[in-house]
Scaffold this active site. Structure first.
Site, PDB file in Angstrom:
ATOM      1  N   ARG A 133       0.812  -1.227   0.000  1.00  0.00           N
ATOM      2  CA  ARG A 133       0.000   0.000   0.000  1.00  0.00           C
ATOM      3  C   ARG A 133       0.842   1.273   0.000  1.00  0.00           C
ATOM      4  O   ARG A 133       0.295   2.368  -0.076  1.00  0.00           O
ATOM      5  CB  ARG A 133      -0.956  -0.012   1.196  1.00  0.00           C
ATOM      6  CG  ARG A 133      -2.163  -0.906   0.958  1.00  0.00           C
ATOM      7  CD  ARG A 133      -3.149  -0.795   2.104  1.00  0.00           C
ATOM      8  NE  ARG A 133      -2.723  -1.569   3.262  1.00  0.00           N
ATOM      9  CZ  ARG A 133      -3.115  -1.324   4.517  1.00  0.00           C
ATOM     10  NH1 ARG A 133      -3.905  -0.296   4.780  1.00  0.00           N
ATOM     11  NH2 ARG A 133      -2.709  -2.083   5.510  1.00  0.00           N
TER      12      ARG A 133
ATOM     13  N   ARG B  97      26.955  27.417   1.071  1.00  0.00           N
ATOM     14  CA  ARG B  97      27.131  26.041   0.596  1.00  0.00           C
ATOM     15  C   ARG B  97      28.264  25.346   1.354  1.00  0.00           C
ATOM     16  O   ARG B  97      28.984  25.974   2.121  1.00  0.00           O
ATOM     17  CB  ARG B  97      27.361  26.053  -0.918  1.00  0.00           C
ATOM     18  CG  ARG B  97      26.086  26.458  -1.695  1.00  0.00           C
ATOM     19  CD  ARG B  97      26.372  26.630  -3.163  1.00  0.00           C
ATOM     20  NE  ARG B  97      27.018  25.465  -3.711  1.00  0.00           N
ATOM     21  CZ  ARG B  97      27.784  25.463  -4.815  1.00  0.00           C
ATOM     22  NH1 ARG B  97      27.980  26.596  -5.480  1.00  0.00           N
ATOM     23  NH2 ARG B  97      28.318  24.354  -5.247  1.00  0.00           N
TER      24      ARG B  97
ATOM     25  N   GLN C 295      13.411 -14.157   5.677  1.00  0.00           N
ATOM     26  CA  GLN C 295      12.168 -14.932   5.709  1.00  0.00           C
ATOM     27  C   GLN C 295      11.633 -15.001   4.285  1.00  0.00           C
ATOM     28  O   GLN C 295      11.159 -14.013   3.741  1.00  0.00           O
ATOM     29  CB  GLN C 295      11.125 -14.276   6.622  1.00  0.00           C
ATOM     30  CG  GLN C 295       9.870 -15.131   6.782  1.00  0.00           C
ATOM     31  CD  GLN C 295       8.671 -14.339   7.261  1.00  0.00           C
ATOM     32  OE1 GLN C 295       8.645 -13.109   7.201  1.00  0.00           O
ATOM     33  NE2 GLN C 295       7.638 -15.033   7.742  1.00  0.00           N
TER      34      GLN C 295
ATOM     35  N   GLY D 296       9.108  -3.410  12.375  1.00  0.00           N
ATOM     36  CA  GLY D 296       9.917  -2.409  11.685  1.00  0.00           C
ATOM     37  C   GLY D 296       9.117  -1.234  11.164  1.00  0.00           C
ATOM     38  O   GLY D 296       9.681  -0.201  10.812  1.00  0.00           O
TER      39      GLY D 296
ATOM     40  N   TYR E  35      36.588  28.676 -11.477  1.00  0.00           N
ATOM     41  CA  TYR E  35      36.495  27.441 -12.247  1.00  0.00           C
ATOM     42  C   TYR E  35      36.791  27.733 -13.706  1.00  0.00           C
ATOM     43  O   TYR E  35      36.162  28.611 -14.312  1.00  0.00           O
ATOM     44  CB  TYR E  35      35.068  26.901 -12.075  1.00  0.00           C
ATOM     45  CG  TYR E  35      34.797  25.556 -12.704  1.00  0.00           C
ATOM     46  CD1 TYR E  35      35.638  24.491 -12.490  1.00  0.00           C
ATOM     47  CD2 TYR E  35      33.657  25.375 -13.482  1.00  0.00           C
ATOM     48  CE1 TYR E  35      35.356  23.252 -13.048  1.00  0.00           C
ATOM     49  CE2 TYR E  35      33.361  24.136 -14.038  1.00  0.00           C
ATOM     50  CZ  TYR E  35      34.217  23.072 -13.818  1.00  0.00           C
ATOM     51  OH  TYR E  35      33.937  21.852 -14.362  1.00  0.00           O
TER      52      TYR E  35
ATOM     53  N   ASN F  35       1.345   1.788   7.050  1.00  0.00           N
ATOM     54  CA  ASN F  35       1.023   0.899   5.929  1.00  0.00           C
ATOM     55  C   ASN F  35       0.800   1.665   4.636  1.00  0.00           C
ATOM     56  O   ASN F  35       0.705   1.078   3.573  1.00  0.00           O
ATOM     57  CB  ASN F  35      -0.235   0.083   6.248  1.00  0.00           C
ATOM     58  CG  ASN F  35      -0.007  -0.836   7.441  1.00  0.00           C
ATOM     59  OD1 ASN F  35       0.854  -1.690   7.415  1.00  0.00           O
ATOM     60  ND2 ASN F  35      -0.751  -0.609   8.507  1.00  0.00           N
TER      61      ASN F  35
ATOM     62  N   GLU G 263      -7.646 -12.729  15.359  1.00  0.00           N
ATOM     63  CA  GLU G 263      -7.408 -11.794  14.266  1.00  0.00           C
ATOM     64  C   GLU G 263      -8.738 -11.323  13.682  1.00  0.00           C
ATOM     65  O   GLU G 263      -9.734 -12.051  13.698  1.00  0.00           O
ATOM     66  CB  GLU G 263      -6.563 -12.473  13.174  1.00  0.00           C
ATOM     67  CG  GLU G 263      -5.142 -12.755  13.604  1.00  0.00           C
ATOM     68  CD  GLU G 263      -4.420 -11.497  14.076  1.00  0.00           C
ATOM     69  OE1 GLU G 263      -4.328 -10.532  13.310  1.00  0.00           O
ATOM     70  OE2 GLU G 263      -3.968 -11.475  15.239  1.00  0.00           O
TER      71      GLU G 263
HETATM   72  C1  UD1 Z   1      -0.505  -8.205  13.214  1.00  0.00           C
HETATM   73  C2  UD1 Z   1      -1.065  -9.071  14.368  1.00  0.00           C
HETATM   74  C3  UD1 Z   1      -2.303  -8.399  14.927  1.00  0.00           C
HETATM   75  C4  UD1 Z   1      -1.980  -6.996  15.388  1.00  0.00           C
HETATM   76  C5  UD1 Z   1      -1.350  -6.201  14.240  1.00  0.00           C
HETATM   77  C6  UD1 Z   1      -0.845  -4.886  14.746  1.00  0.00           C
HETATM   78  C7  UD1 Z   1      -0.563 -11.404  13.871  1.00  0.00           C
HETATM   79  C8  UD1 Z   1      -1.074 -12.664  13.330  1.00  0.00           C
HETATM   80  N1  UD1 Z   1      -1.399 -10.378  13.850  1.00  0.00           N
HETATM   81  O1  UD1 Z   1      -1.502  -8.211  12.211  1.00  0.00           O
HETATM   82  O2  UD1 Z   1      -2.822  -9.146  16.031  1.00  0.00           O
HETATM   83  O3  UD1 Z   1      -3.151  -6.343  15.855  1.00  0.00           O
HETATM   84  O4  UD1 Z   1      -0.231  -6.908  13.694  1.00  0.00           O
HETATM   85  O5  UD1 Z   1      -0.417  -4.122  13.655  1.00  0.00           O
HETATM   86  O6  UD1 Z   1       0.559 -11.348  14.346  1.00  0.00           O
HETATM   87  N2  UD1 Z   1       5.708  -9.610   8.928  1.00  0.00           N
HETATM   88  C9  UD1 Z   1       6.806 -10.373   8.595  1.00  0.00           C
HETATM   89  N3  UD1 Z   1       6.640 -11.571   8.014  1.00  0.00           N
HETATM   90  C10 UD1 Z   1       5.401 -12.079   7.745  1.00  0.00           C
HETATM   91  C11 UD1 Z   1       4.270 -11.297   8.077  1.00  0.00           C
HETATM   92  C12 UD1 Z   1       4.466 -10.073   8.677  1.00  0.00           C
HETATM   93  O7  UD1 Z   1       7.937  -9.960   8.829  1.00  0.00           O
HETATM   94  O8  UD1 Z   1       5.328 -13.196   7.217  1.00  0.00           O
HETATM   95  C13 UD1 Z   1       5.897  -8.316   9.565  1.00  0.00           C
HETATM   96  C14 UD1 Z   1       5.404  -7.154   8.713  1.00  0.00           C
HETATM   97  O9  UD1 Z   1       6.439  -6.640   7.928  1.00  0.00           O
HETATM   98  C15 UD1 Z   1       4.942  -6.171   9.764  1.00  0.00           C
HETATM   99  C16 UD1 Z   1       4.511  -7.032  10.935  1.00  0.00           C
HETATM  100  O10 UD1 Z   1       5.131  -8.274  10.743  1.00  0.00           O
HETATM  101  O11 UD1 Z   1       5.991  -5.341  10.214  1.00  0.00           O
HETATM  102  C17 UD1 Z   1       3.019  -7.194  11.006  1.00  0.00           C
HETATM  103  O12 UD1 Z   1       2.552  -7.743   9.819  1.00  0.00           O
HETATM  104  P1  UD1 Z   1       1.127  -7.405   9.246  1.00  0.00           P
HETATM  105  O13 UD1 Z   1       0.887  -8.212   8.052  1.00  0.00           O
HETATM  106  O14 UD1 Z   1       0.981  -5.935   9.154  1.00  0.00           O
HETATM  107  O15 UD1 Z   1       0.221  -7.983  10.450  1.00  0.00           O
HETATM  108  P2  UD1 Z   1      -1.283  -7.705  10.679  1.00  0.00           P
HETATM  109  O16 UD1 Z   1      -2.075  -8.602   9.820  1.00  0.00           O
HETATM  110  O17 UD1 Z   1      -1.539  -6.265  10.605  1.00  0.00           O
HETATM  111 CA    CA Z   2      -0.025  -4.091   9.978  1.00  0.00          CA
END
Ligand code: UD1
Ligand code: CA
Length: 450
Positions: A13, A328, A71, A99, A382, A222, A149
């Site tokens: 997004r 500068r 990952q 992050g 120059y 996001n 979730e």
């Molecule tokens: C996640 C939580 C949710 C919480 C929300 C808060 C889970 C299952 N859900 O949901 O309960 O309310 O965050 O924002 O944990 N990421 C990875 N690898 C992956 C998936 C995600 O590194 O395979 C990282 C993403 O880059 C991000 C974070 O994990 O920084 C959260 O991922 P995102 O997909 O935004 O989780 P949500 O579905 O929002």
């Molecule tokens: Ca998120």
């Protein structure tokens, strides 16, 4: 403790080629805010789980203390933490950060880690609109039983306002055991880290929630809309900090600090100024409206008038700069130097009390004390291939519209007549002038159109 920062998500997004966590907030990549906060907690290991844009991330964030964990593919937050397991000391607690949640505060995290002694600790927040988040499900006695979730939740569960921020702390040995039991039988077919909550409950391990101290510290990015909103939050917090230190701001909503701004007592900053990199404003400095300062040091009592632009430059004390001055890189001004409108200085040193008040370009120059540089003066530094130095000694007077063809030296106390094109050194205490003698031709007529 161990810290795992999740940053493998793609960030679709954001509609950008730049990995999401590298987008800047207050002049610093989102994930660097998180890394810096994490470092202050002095973890025994600091893991970054990445997936997309690995090369860009590695070159941007290169640091010896970061453990890089790939990952691929991305099968959910639980799967992400699982990849980091081999790098986590089993005897301590593991703290999971995101992050893309840049403004999380160290003190909050310390509370969370403290709560995770022999327990699973979840950082939660109550939201007026909890849509999209995992909800904290509690029993009649108010104890946490699990996290559900959004996509797996019933209508009743979706009405719960208390949500999972995603930031959790868990004893590592427990975490390892629970991660091994995760399944992806859910609406998104992902391995949810949040499923460890029900596992903790089943194992009789206490689950504690720690409320975030403010909503903004757990807000994630996001989209560009959310990035812009968090930028305002970050800027207002910086403005508040400056005000509390005693800086006077014309409007705390109209200052942007994209780096570190250090201010002495009684500094005043007018509206719409941008500070980048490290900027130091010593005591009683006044910055006029719409100035841009990047890696600059401004000496005590100096005044910068509107629209001045200063980069990699030092202004000494009691300077009078602008409006519309451009300093500068490599500009170093001693005390009491005046630089006026439409004057551009580059890689030039001015000793005390020298002035260039109007319309000039001075590059690669060494200027002594009490020198006056007239309007329209240009150092021709120059030749199209190489750069040369212009030296102007103390008390010299450079007449208006003068070109100094470097390398060239103007001696101490010398005067250059207006319009001079100086190609040879000007001797000290002497008037040097290179100008065609003025003549008037009687009877001369303008040409007529045929
Ligand atoms: C996640 C939580 C949710 C919480 C929300 C808060 C889970 C299952 N859900 O949901 O309960 O309310 O965050 O924002 O944990 N990421 C990875 N690898 C992956 C998936 C995600 O590194 O395979 C990282 C993403 O880059 C991000 C974070 O994990 O920084 C959260 O991922 P995102 O997909 O935004 O989780 P949500 O579905 O929002
Ligand atoms: Ca998120």
């Amino acid at each position: 403790m161990n810290i795992v920062i999740l940053a493998a998500g793609q960030g679709k997004r954001m509609h950008s080629n730049l990995p999401k966590v590298l987008h800047p907030l207050a002049g610093k990549a989102l994930v660097l805010h998180v890394i810096d906060t994490a470092r202050r907690l002095e973890p025994e290991s600091l893991c970054l789980v990445y997936g997309h844009g690995g090369d860009t991330l590695r070159t941007t964030l290169a640091a010896p203390d970061l453990v890089w964990v790939l990952q691929e593919p991305q099968l959910g937050t639980g799967h992400a933490v699982m990849q980091a397991l081999p790098h986590l000391g089993a005897a301590s607690t593991t703290l999971v950060l995101y992050g893309d949640v840049p403004l999380i505060e160290g003190e909050t995290l310390q509370q969370l880690v403290h709560a995770a002694r022999d327990a699973l600790a979840i950082l939660t927040v109550e939201l007026a609109d909890p849509g999209g988040y995992g909800r904290i499900v509690r029993n009649a006695g108010g104890e946490v039983v699990r996290i559900v979730e959004q996509k797996d939740a019933t209508a009743d569960e979706r009405a719960i306002a208390e949500v999972n921020t995603g930031i959790v702390a868990v004893p590592t040995a427990r975490l390892a055991a629970w991660l091994g039991q995760l399944s992806n039988h859910n609406a998104q077919q992902e391995y949810y880290l949040t499923d460890i909550v029900a596992m903790a409950v089943a194992a009789g391990v206490p689950v504690r929630t720690v409320p975030a101290r403010s909503e903004w510290e757990v807000l994630g990015v996001n989209s560009k809309v959310q990035l812009a909103q968090l930028e305002r939050v970050a800027q207002l917090r910086t403005a508040d900090r400056l005000l509390e230190q005693g800086v006077r701001l014309a409007d705390p909503a109209r200052i942007d600090v994209r780096g570190e701004l250090v201010c002495g007592r009684d500094v005043f900053i007018d509206v719409n100024c941008v500070f980048e990199g490290k900027v130091v404003l010593e005591e009683a400095v006044e910055i006029g409206p719409s100035c841009v300062l990047k890696n600059a040091h401004i000496g005590a009592g100096s005044r910068l008038a509107a629209f001045s632009h200063i980069e990699d430059a030092i202004v000494g004390p009691a300077g009078v700069i602008g409006p519309f001055a451009r300093l500068r890189p490599g500009t170093e001004l001693a005390a009491g130097v005046h630089v006026g409108n439409f004057v551009e200085l580059k890689n030039s040193k001015f000793a005390a009390k020298s002035k260039a008040n109007h319309l000039a370009y001075v590059g690669d120059a060494i200027v002594g004390s009490r020198v006056n540089i007239g309007a329209g003066t240009i150092t021709c530094n120059y030749d199209g291939a190489n750069k040369f130095t212009t030296t102007i000694e103390d008390d010299a007077f450079i007449g208006s519209d003068t070109q100094l063809v470097a390398p060239v030296t103007v001696g101490r106390g010398a005067t250059l007549g207006a319009g001079t094109t100086l190609t040879k050194d000007a001797p000290p205490d002497t008037l040097t002038i290179s100008r065609a003698r003025q003549i008037s031709i009687p009877g001369w007529k303008r040409p007529q159109k045929k």
